[in-house]
Scaffold this active site. Sequence first.
Site, PDB file in Angstrom:
ATOM      1  CG  ASP A 102      -5.474 -29.547 -42.838  1.00  0.00           C
ATOM      2  OD1 ASP A 102      -5.702 -28.355 -43.153  1.00  0.00           O
ATOM      3  OD2 ASP A 102      -5.263 -30.436 -43.688  1.00  0.00           O
TER       4      ASP A 102
ATOM      5  CE  LYS B 248      -5.649 -32.044 -47.093  1.00  0.00           C
ATOM      6  NZ  LYS B 248      -4.702 -31.283 -46.232  1.00  0.00           N
TER       7      LYS B 248
ATOM      8  CE  LYS C  71      -6.475 -33.987 -44.095  1.00  0.00           C
ATOM      9  NZ  LYS C  71      -5.254 -33.363 -43.541  1.00  0.00           N
TER      10      LYS C  71
END
Length: 220
Positions: A91, A182, A153
Amino acid sequence: MNPSELFPYIDHTQLKAYCTWEDIAALCQESLAFHTASVCIPPSYVARAHNTFGPSLNICTVIGFPLGYSTTESKLREAESAINDGASELDMVINIGDVKNGDFKRVYEEILAIRKISTEQILKVIIETCYLTEAEKIRLCEIVTKAGADYIKTSTGFGTGGAVMEDILLFKEHIGPSVKIKAAGGIRTLEDLEAFVEAGCSRIGTSSAVKLLCSSAVEE
């Protein structure tokens, strides 16, 4: 939705600066017991978690976290180290300063560079929506898609705001068909979990999910 159906959407997360190995080990054990999508843990714990729990544990870690303004070279070294230590998912945080400077080419090139060394890993790109205009979010949807990342995300959870439904709907409209979503940051109720999944999120980043879902199951 049955609460137990939500576990496969959860990146079971512990990223506090003061988290101990005891905290991380408990997180990993819960992830294996409840079959969450992954554990999301600090880079410094990846190797120990991988060596302790083995390949059955899907490990996610963070790159350039939480502010995103480290150099691309630093992020690449972080990514390489994480992969070598056993991380299956990365991430990464984009450089928000580059966005605010209008240097979207630099943002794209950084994501692409990390994508090139993580072809066997899932790459999620954190854009930290709380600092962005709608136009910037749309442009980043396009860049994340073009760079070949697997996910966009919303947030680190360390900014001034977290996931909001308006951003999820905006993402759905502007990301490419190969990019998933996400949601992370401030997701602390069962209602939030269900709402974000039903809105189209494939992953939810939260430290609260196991407690919430287990409490809900007991109540039922």
